[in-house]
Design a protein around this motif. Structure first.
Motif, short mmCIF file in Angstrom:
data_model
loop_
_atom_site.label_atom_id
_atom_site.label_comp_id
_atom_site.label_asym_id
_atom_site.label_seq_id
_atom_site.Cartn_x
_atom_site.Cartn_y
_atom_site.Cartn_z
N GLU A 206 0.82 -1.21 0.00
CA GLU A 206 0.00 0.00 0.00
C GLU A 206 0.86 1.27 0.00
OE1 GLU A 206 -3.99 1.68 2.24
OE2 GLU A 206 -2.46 0.67 3.44
N ALA A 207 2.01 1.24 0.65
CA ALA A 207 2.86 2.43 0.71
C ALA A 207 3.27 2.86 -0.69
CB ALA A 207 4.10 2.15 1.56
N GLU A 208 3.58 1.89 -1.55
CA GLU A 208 3.96 2.22 -2.94
C GLU A 208 2.74 2.72 -3.72
OE1 GLU A 208 5.47 -0.06 -1.21
OE2 GLU A 208 7.52 0.70 -1.51
N GLU A 209 1.58 2.10 -3.48
CA GLU A 209 0.34 2.58 -4.10
C GLU A 209 0.09 4.05 -3.75
OE1 GLU A 209 -3.31 0.49 -3.66
OE2 GLU A 209 -2.33 -1.48 -3.64
N LEU A 210 0.22 4.36 -2.47
CA LEU A 210 -0.07 5.72 -2.01
C LEU A 210 0.96 6.71 -2.51
CD1 LEU A 210 -1.23 4.98 1.66
CD2 LEU A 210 -2.65 5.54 -0.33
N ALA A 211 2.21 6.27 -2.63
CA ALA A 211 3.26 7.16 -3.16
C ALA A 211 2.95 7.53 -4.61
CB ALA A 211 4.62 6.49 -3.05
N LEU A 212 2.55 6.53 -5.40
CA LEU A 212 2.22 6.82 -6.80
C LEU A 212 0.94 7.63 -6.90
CD1 LEU A 212 3.31 3.52 -8.54
CD2 LEU A 212 3.99 5.84 -9.21
N GLU A 213 -0.01 7.38 -6.01
CA GLU A 213 -1.22 8.19 -6.00
C GLU A 213 -0.89 9.65 -5.70
OE1 GLU A 213 -5.53 7.29 -4.27
OE2 GLU A 213 -4.12 7.85 -2.68
N ARG A 214 -0.03 9.88 -4.71
CA ARG A 214 0.38 11.25 -4.39
C ARG A 214 1.12 11.89 -5.56
NH1 ARG A 214 5.38 12.71 -0.48
NH2 ARG A 214 5.81 14.71 -1.46
N PHE A 215 2.01 11.11 -6.19
CA PHE A 215 2.71 11.63 -7.37
C PHE A 215 1.71 12.11 -8.41
CE2 PHE A 215 4.07 10.66 -11.74
CZ PHE A 215 5.13 11.55 -11.86
N GLY A 216 0.73 11.27 -8.73
CA GLY A 216 -0.25 11.63 -9.75
C GLY A 216 -1.10 12.81 -9.36
N ARG A 217 -1.54 12.84 -8.09
CA ARG A 217 -2.40 13.94 -7.65
C ARG A 217 -1.66 15.29 -7.73
NH1 ARG A 217 -4.21 11.81 -3.58
NH2 ARG A 217 -6.30 11.37 -4.36
N ASP A 218 -0.44 15.33 -7.18
CA ASP A 218 0.30 16.59 -7.18
C ASP A 218 0.70 16.99 -8.60
OD1 ASP A 218 0.00 16.70 -4.48
OD2 ASP A 218 2.06 16.18 -3.98
N LEU A 219 1.00 16.00 -9.43
CA LEU A 219 1.30 16.28 -10.83
C LEU A 219 0.08 16.89 -11.52
CD1 LEU A 219 3.41 15.88 -13.18
CD2 LEU A 219 2.22 13.73 -13.64
N GLY A 220 -1.10 16.32 -11.27
CA GLY A 220 -2.33 16.83 -11.88
C GLY A 220 -2.64 18.25 -11.45
N ILE A 221 -2.40 18.54 -10.17
CA ILE A 221 -2.64 19.91 -9.68
C ILE A 221 -1.69 20.88 -10.36
CG2 ILE A 221 -2.52 21.42 -7.67
CD1 ILE A 221 -3.42 18.99 -5.97
N ALA A 305 2.37 26.03 -8.69
CA ALA A 305 2.51 24.89 -9.60
C ALA A 305 3.87 24.22 -9.41
CB ALA A 305 2.33 25.34 -11.05
N ARG A 306 4.90 25.02 -9.27
CA ARG A 306 6.24 24.45 -9.08
C ARG A 306 6.33 23.69 -7.77
NH1 ARG A 306 7.59 29.54 -11.43
NH2 ARG A 306 8.37 29.24 -13.55
N ARG A 307 5.69 24.20 -6.72
CA ARG A 307 5.72 23.50 -5.43
C ARG A 307 5.03 22.14 -5.54
NH1 ARG A 307 5.16 28.83 -3.38
NH2 ARG A 307 2.88 28.72 -3.25
N TYR A 308 3.91 22.09 -6.24
CA TYR A 308 3.23 20.80 -6.42
C TYR A 308 4.06 19.86 -7.30
CZ TYR A 308 -1.11 21.97 -4.03
OH TYR A 308 -2.03 22.27 -3.06
N ALA A 309 4.72 20.40 -8.31
CA ALA A 309 5.57 19.56 -9.16
C ALA A 309 6.73 18.99 -8.35
CB ALA A 309 6.09 20.38 -10.34
N ASP A 310 7.32 19.81 -7.49
CA ASP A 310 8.41 19.33 -6.63
C ASP A 310 7.91 18.24 -5.68
OD1 ASP A 310 10.15 21.08 -7.83
OD2 ASP A 310 10.05 22.60 -6.24
N SER A 311 6.70 18.43 -5.14
CA SER A 311 6.12 17.45 -4.24
C SER A 311 5.86 16.13 -4.97
CB SER A 311 4.81 17.98 -3.64
OG SER A 311 4.18 17.01 -2.84
N ALA A 312 5.39 16.23 -6.22
CA ALA A 312 5.16 15.03 -7.03
C ALA A 312 6.47 14.27 -7.22
CB ALA A 312 4.56 15.41 -8.38
N SER A 313 7.51 14.97 -7.57
CA SER A 313 8.81 14.34 -7.78
C SER A 313 9.31 13.66 -6.50
CB SER A 313 9.82 15.39 -8.25
OG SER A 313 11.09 14.80 -8.48
#
Length: 340
Positions: A206-221, A305-313
């Motif tokens: 689940e930790a990997e699932e949630l990490a990828l979910e966070r990546f996608g969400r912050d990337l989308g924002i 936008a840059r802060r969310y992109a950094d968070s996604a990364s």
């Protein structure tokens, strides 16, 4: 117009092929996904593949399905389930585009006439419904309740976001939290789901699932924030859109929210006339951009936008170093610096 020119200069200096490493990594899988898309768009009702093919062909870079493919690859998946799910993600996205263009009365998307401009609103809505149905058929075919839960939840959240955006359009009292709620629902939810299902098919913890979910969400924002800034930039011409579409539609995006909050009574009266009353006069768009420049709202939206992109990364830090991880992290930068 100083900031518009500055943003344009910055982005034109960036690598326009920021997606190329990711495209190269998933190229074979993406071809298979495209074949699935064509197959599942087929119908004996001739208008359906005709209209659906038009919008899919104009749909851009297939970023969302590529995220599913790359997420599965990042997790070491070796099967084929991710192909059907990537096609499912693209059908959900395409259905929302069809419905969006009807709601917004849009005539142009990426330089091509929208489906509703060619065939009318009723066929566009109904074919959008058909594509949603095809997406759910693909979910059921996959057979995973987790996948069905993730993607069906995303579909419901997207619909809620569309309705919330409709409710807040032309309302200058809308605040930043409401705007972010719309963005997270309307755009980020599908990015998040597209990435998470890649981990699900690879049977990751689940930790990997949630990490990828966070990546996608912050990337989308980040992606949506940049879109909203670009609406007031000359770069819109390169997107196949006219500058100020959101302004003319009365959409309350972050640059506008901040300008209204920071403006005086006279400025708020201007925004009310243009956005709530839809009373547009010559020079209004230029004046709106000038107000945004005066209050630094375009710059501040880009900074967010840059802060969310950094968070996604950063969300991908738990995954081992690989070409796929690097390509996904580079996408975060691309979404902020893209010129199209």
């Amino acid at each position: 117009m100083a900031l518009v020119a500055e943003v344009g200069k910055e982005q034109k200096g960036q690598d326009r092929n920021g997606l190329e490493p990711l495209i190269a990594l998933v190229a074979e899988d993406l071809q298979a996904v495209n074949r699935l898309i064509v197959t599942h768009m087929d119908s004996p009702v001739a208008l359906i593949p005709q209209l659906a093919g038009h919008i899919v062909a104009a749909g851009g870079k297939r970023l969302r399905p590529m995220l599913t493919l790359a997420s599965a690859k990042l997790c070491g998946y070796r099967g084929e389930r991710h192909l059907g799910l990537a096609a499912c993600v693209e059908f959900i996205h395409t259905a929302t585009l069809l419905h969006d263009d009807v709601v917004d009365a849009s005539d142009l998307r990426r330089g091509l006439a929208t489906a509703n401009a060619v065939w009318g609103n009723k066929p566009s809505v109904l074919v959008g419904d058909f594509l949603f149905s095809r997406a759910f058929q693909l979910m059921v075919t996959d057979g995973s309740l987790d996948v069905l839960r993730i993607l069906s939840n995303a579909s419901a959240v997207i619909a809620e976001g569309e309705v919330l955006q409709l409710m807040t359009a032309n309302d200058i009292s809308s605040d930043q939290s409401t705007y972010m709620e719309v963005v997270e629902a309307k755009t980020a939810a599908l990015f998040a789901a597209a990435c998470r299902v890649g981990a699900v098919v690879a049977e990751q913890p689940e930790a990997e699932e949630l990490a990828l979910e966070r990546f996608g969400r912050d990337l989308g924002i980040a992606f949506q924030l940049v879109d909203d800034v670009l609406d007031y930039s000359a770069l819109q011409a390169e997107l196949g859109k006219s500058v100020g579409d959101d302004f003319r539609d009365g959409k309350i995006t972050l640059p506008v929210v901040l300008a209204i909050q920071r403006g005086n009574d006279e400025e708020r009266a201007f925004w009310r006339r243009c956005l709530e009353d839809q009373d547009h006069q010559d020079g209004d768009l230029e004046h709106a951009i000038a107000l945004m420049q005066r209050h630094g709202t375009l710059e501040d939206a880009m900074a967010q936008a840059r802060r969310y992109a950094d968070s996604a990364s950063a969300a991908l830090d738990r995954f081992p170093k690989s070409a796929t991880k690097t390509a996904l992290q580079d996408i975060a930068g691309f979404c902020v610096d893209r010129a199209y």
